[in-house]
Design a protein around this motif. Sequence first.
Motif, PDB file in Angstrom:
ATOM      1  N   ARG A 159       8.528 -58.419 -23.276  1.00  0.00           N
ATOM      2  CA  ARG A 159       7.258 -58.774 -21.503  1.00  0.00           C
ATOM      3  C   ARG A 159       6.538 -57.056 -21.075  1.00  0.00           C
ATOM      4  O   ARG A 159       6.324 -57.377 -20.367  1.00  0.00           O
ATOM      5  N   THR A 160       7.430 -56.341 -21.357  1.00  0.00           N
ATOM      6  CA  THR A 160       7.566 -55.258 -21.369  1.00  0.00           C
ATOM      7  C   THR A 160       6.253 -54.727 -21.637  1.00  0.00           C
ATOM      8  O   THR A 160       4.747 -53.843 -20.416  1.00  0.00           O
TER       9      THR A 160
ATOM     10  N   ASN B  50      18.504 -71.071 -19.315  1.00  0.00           N
ATOM     11  CA  ASN B  50      17.972 -71.846 -20.771  1.00  0.00           C
ATOM     12  C   ASN B  50      17.045 -71.334 -20.595  1.00  0.00           C
ATOM     13  O   ASN B  50      15.816 -72.223 -21.088  1.00  0.00           O
ATOM     14  N   SER B  51      16.389 -70.349 -20.746  1.00  0.00           N
ATOM     15  CA  SER B  51      15.011 -70.111 -21.755  1.00  0.00           C
ATOM     16  C   SER B  51      14.833 -70.679 -22.705  1.00  0.00           C
ATOM     17  O   SER B  51      15.880 -70.503 -23.721  1.00  0.00           O
ATOM     18  N   ARG B  52      13.354 -71.010 -22.477  1.00  0.00           N
ATOM     19  CA  ARG B  52      13.193 -71.913 -24.430  1.00  0.00           C
ATOM     20  C   ARG B  52      11.722 -70.824 -24.668  1.00  0.00           C
ATOM     21  O   ARG B  52      12.254 -69.661 -25.303  1.00  0.00           O
ATOM     22  N   MET B  53      10.448 -71.028 -24.758  1.00  0.00           N
ATOM     23  CA  MET B  53       9.409 -70.315 -24.864  1.00  0.00           C
ATOM     24  C   MET B  53       8.853 -69.212 -23.971  1.00  0.00           C
ATOM     25  O   MET B  53       9.010 -67.787 -24.285  1.00  0.00           O
ATOM     26  N   LEU B  54      10.039 -69.173 -22.585  1.00  0.00           N
ATOM     27  CA  LEU B  54       9.346 -67.929 -22.267  1.00  0.00           C
ATOM     28  C   LEU B  54      10.872 -67.863 -21.313  1.00  0.00           C
ATOM     29  O   LEU B  54      11.692 -68.526 -21.460  1.00  0.00           O
ATOM     30  N   PRO B  55      10.908 -66.045 -21.250  1.00  0.00           N
ATOM     31  CA  PRO B  55      11.985 -66.259 -20.152  1.00  0.00           C
ATOM     32  C   PRO B  55      12.203 -66.841 -18.787  1.00  0.00           C
ATOM     33  O   PRO B  55      11.180 -67.092 -18.189  1.00  0.00           O
ATOM     34  N   SER B  56      13.858 -67.421 -18.543  1.00  0.00           N
ATOM     35  CA  SER B  56      14.021 -68.042 -17.709  1.00  0.00           C
ATOM     36  C   SER B  56      15.499 -68.146 -16.955  1.00  0.00           C
ATOM     37  O   SER B  56      16.012 -67.431 -17.555  1.00  0.00           O
ATOM     38  N   HIS B  57      15.478 -67.687 -16.425  1.00  0.00           N
ATOM     39  CA  HIS B  57      16.411 -67.233 -15.160  1.00  0.00           C
ATOM     40  C   HIS B  57      17.341 -68.497 -14.269  1.00  0.00           C
ATOM     41  O   HIS B  57      17.622 -67.628 -13.200  1.00  0.00           O
ATOM     42  N   TYR B 263      14.707 -68.136 -33.824  1.00  0.00           N
ATOM     43  CA  TYR B 263      14.746 -68.641 -32.666  1.00  0.00           C
ATOM     44  C   TYR B 263      14.315 -68.381 -31.466  1.00  0.00           C
ATOM     45  O   TYR B 263      14.162 -69.193 -30.567  1.00  0.00           O
ATOM     46  N   THR B 264      13.880 -66.978 -31.167  1.00  0.00           N
ATOM     47  CA  THR B 264      13.381 -66.820 -30.153  1.00  0.00           C
ATOM     48  C   THR B 264      11.850 -66.819 -30.489  1.00  0.00           C
ATOM     49  O   THR B 264      11.377 -67.439 -29.456  1.00  0.00           O
ATOM     50  N   PHE B 265      11.372 -66.022 -31.081  1.00  0.00           N
ATOM     51  CA  PHE B 265       9.658 -66.385 -31.304  1.00  0.00           C
ATOM     52  C   PHE B 265       8.608 -67.932 -31.850  1.00  0.00           C
ATOM     53  O   PHE B 265       8.105 -67.961 -31.934  1.00  0.00           O
ATOM     54  N   THR B 266      10.131 -67.833 -32.910  1.00  0.00           N
ATOM     55  CA  THR B 266       8.761 -69.449 -33.527  1.00  0.00           C
ATOM     56  C   THR B 266       9.337 -70.288 -33.605  1.00  0.00           C
ATOM     57  O   THR B 266       9.371 -71.987 -32.764  1.00  0.00           O
ATOM     58  N   GLY B 271      16.843 -68.689 -25.300  1.00  0.00           N
ATOM     59  CA  GLY B 271      18.393 -68.080 -25.085  1.00  0.00           C
ATOM     60  C   GLY B 271      19.299 -68.260 -25.843  1.00  0.00           C
ATOM     61  O   GLY B 271      20.596 -66.947 -25.718  1.00  0.00           O
ATOM     62  N   VAL B 272      18.918 -69.543 -27.414  1.00  0.00           N
ATOM     63  CA  VAL B 272      20.071 -69.297 -28.435  1.00  0.00           C
ATOM     64  C   VAL B 272      19.523 -67.317 -29.397  1.00  0.00           C
ATOM     65  O   VAL B 272      20.044 -67.332 -29.739  1.00  0.00           O
ATOM     66  N   GLY B 273      18.505 -67.357 -28.875  1.00  0.00           N
ATOM     67  CA  GLY B 273      18.277 -66.043 -30.057  1.00  0.00           C
ATOM     68  C   GLY B 273      19.024 -65.062 -28.732  1.00  0.00           C
ATOM     69  O   GLY B 273      19.781 -63.893 -29.812  1.00  0.00           O
ATOM     70  N   ALA B 274      18.539 -65.271 -27.600  1.00  0.00           N
ATOM     71  CA  ALA B 274      19.235 -63.756 -26.586  1.00  0.00           C
ATOM     72  C   ALA B 274      20.593 -63.189 -27.205  1.00  0.00           C
ATOM     73  O   ALA B 274      21.281 -62.667 -27.480  1.00  0.00           O
ATOM     74  N   SER B 275      21.532 -64.890 -27.249  1.00  0.00           N
ATOM     75  CA  SER B 275      22.956 -64.562 -27.829  1.00  0.00           C
ATOM     76  C   SER B 275      23.510 -63.805 -29.164  1.00  0.00           C
ATOM     77  O   SER B 275      24.280 -63.580 -29.038  1.00  0.00           O
ATOM     78  N   SER B 276      22.403 -64.877 -30.012  1.00  0.00           N
ATOM     79  CA  SER B 276      22.833 -64.155 -31.342  1.00  0.00           C
ATOM     80  C   SER B 276      22.170 -62.433 -31.442  1.00  0.00           C
ATOM     81  O   SER B 276      23.079 -61.326 -32.153  1.00  0.00           O
ATOM     82  N   ALA B 277      21.225 -62.154 -30.834  1.00  0.00           N
ATOM     83  CA  ALA B 277      21.364 -60.212 -30.280  1.00  0.00           C
ATOM     84  C   ALA B 277      22.471 -59.787 -29.571  1.00  0.00           C
ATOM     85  O   ALA B 277      22.733 -58.764 -30.251  1.00  0.00           O
ATOM     86  N   VAL B 278      22.883 -60.399 -28.638  1.00  0.00           N
ATOM     87  CA  VAL B 278      23.978 -60.044 -28.154  1.00  0.00           C
ATOM     88  C   VAL B 278      25.420 -59.677 -29.161  1.00  0.00           C
ATOM     89  O   VAL B 278      25.744 -58.559 -28.803  1.00  0.00           O
ATOM     90  N   ILE B 279      25.581 -60.940 -30.092  1.00  0.00           N
ATOM     91  CA  ILE B 279      26.480 -60.738 -30.947  1.00  0.00           C
ATOM     92  C   ILE B 279      26.051 -59.445 -32.660  1.00  0.00           C
ATOM     93  O   ILE B 279      27.180 -58.970 -32.413  1.00  0.00           O
ATOM     94  N   MET B 280      24.829 -59.096 -32.578  1.00  0.00           N
ATOM     95  CA  MET B 280      24.759 -58.293 -33.056  1.00  0.00           C
ATOM     96  C   MET B 280      24.868 -56.910 -32.382  1.00  0.00           C
ATOM     97  O   MET B 280      25.864 -56.465 -33.179  1.00  0.00           O
TER      98      MET B 280
END
Lengths: 309, 301
Positions: A159-160, B50-57, B263-266, B271-280
């Motif tokens: 994004r940035t 609930n971000s899907r293709m783009l970040p949502s708040h 999960y994030t890009f394809t 949202g799910v992709g981000a949560s997996s990154a947090v766990i990593m």
Amino acid sequence: MSTLSQNPLAGPALRAAPVPSQETAVRTGRVTRVFIYLVLLLFALFYLLPFFIMLINSVKPLGEITGGNMMALPREWTVEPWMAAWSTAQIGVQPTGLRPYFINSILMVVPAVAISTLLGALNGYILTKWRFRGDTILFGLMLFACFIPFQIVLIPMARTLGILGLAGTTWGLVLVHVVYGLGFTTLYFRNYYAAFPTELVRAAQIDGAGFFRIFWRIMLPVSGPIAVVSIIWQFTNIWNDFLFGASFAAGSGAPVTVALNNLVNSSTGVREYNVHFAGAILAALPTLLVYIVAGRYFVRGLMAGSVKG
Amino acid sequence: MAVATVRPGVDWRTRLQDVLPKLVLSPSLALILFFVYGFILYTVFLSFTNSRMLPSHDWVGLANYRTLWGLSHWHTALANLAIFASLYIVICTAIGLMLAIFLDQKIRGEGVLRPIYLYPMALSFIVTGTAWKWFLDPGIGLENTMRLWGWETFTFGWIKDRDMAIYTIVIAAVWQTSGFVMAMFLAGLRGIDNEILKAAQIDGASTWNLYRRIVIPLLRPAFLSAFVILSHLAIKSYDLVIALTGGGPGRATELPATFMYSYTFTRNQMGVGASSAVIMLMTIAAIMVPYLYAELRERDR
């Protein structure tokens, strides 16, 4: 856990031989020695084999590979695969070869290495010679940044870069690599300058030398070895990066690792293995050359990276 | 500690000299705070939306984490990581230690062998993956060669086998980094005081006991460094999987890093992709933070 104190590769010992060989007190029998040599040679073979196979198959015509033995030397030598990999092979949709992407990598790696090393030198100088309250915590924050899984920054970074108008550009990648390389370069210079006598800096200060004058005249002239370590480490890491390149510059701005992966994995039709190998060696050539010319420093960089603090 | 402290009435030049170090440090600090810690916070935030293709708040609480832990795909990735990381760490450490001890026996040609063991570390994982992918391919690689050499029944098709493919990742990764582990142990060995070894030998200790009882315990710091570095490399592994197997066959070699990416890009489930990154991140932090803390405290004393 101060690995540093007993690690001959860190700090001021950098000026000495890479790993000082000393008399080993342990004596071994003849049979044991033969066994040891045998194991060492077998492992040398293990490490050399894949690269050797790539090399000999990159100068074979395709027919000799698909219909023949990978261990056999070429019956007919050809440089065609190398020419194709460099300038005509299909990368994505364009038959450009790896050349434009190789140039992208150079344009990315040179400024990124220069900027991150210079900033690292300044940071290391400040964190050792101009210490202030909380400097260790700041350093800890910078150091931890080296080890985060980059997946955690991919989404906001995409994004940035988009907002800054740097998406898909080489400059965008330069920014990314400077940011995530800073921790390592700071670490190198901090450890190195820590061993440099602070009294000299104080003496120069009393003589009226300022912050930058001390840095240019006193610190930089003795920084040769650690600068080489930092440059080699950054060069190798940034050149070999795939994740950032694939995420932020997948198109015509892609670095050579991304282009190589496209060449190898998405080719439709006949798989031209010999071209793949030539391409892989081409992509590996800069870091291999650096390793051959300055391998001692490369090892020191790896060690310093593993021995923090 | 900074010698120059602010005294009242000094001219602007002296005062400038006092703030200059912090001024010069601040751009680096700002970069790190924004691009590392700010980004971490933002990704953590996204993992609760609930971000899907783009970040949502739009806040959804722990829904993404519940989805994540309910996905068989994620469990496959974790199981693969467990297999890969444990084998990778154990084998690299074993090979590295053995080669270092052997090389430390006044070996002729050490100067030739050492760089040969280490050069793979200079290569990109994409290059390594390209080489091994082909070497392991049953059709034209090792299996084919062995058969051409007359061993007609030789079979080695792990890379195409769902149950075995993950082990091919281990092989290629060990090839790339075991030489580096060797260098770490060798540096440790060369740092051990020879007087200790001589004394032990005079006392009649056998070579085996010497290493088992004295040398290897003295290498504890090198073991720790190797473990930390290898485990963090294992969790971050991405390039090698992409180049060697692409996560396949099927999902047989999927790791958390490739899971997060797809999960994030394809698959547009950011949202799910981000949560997996947090766990990593949490996994790596659990290993790195105590280590860095101990090392920095040691240094400060």
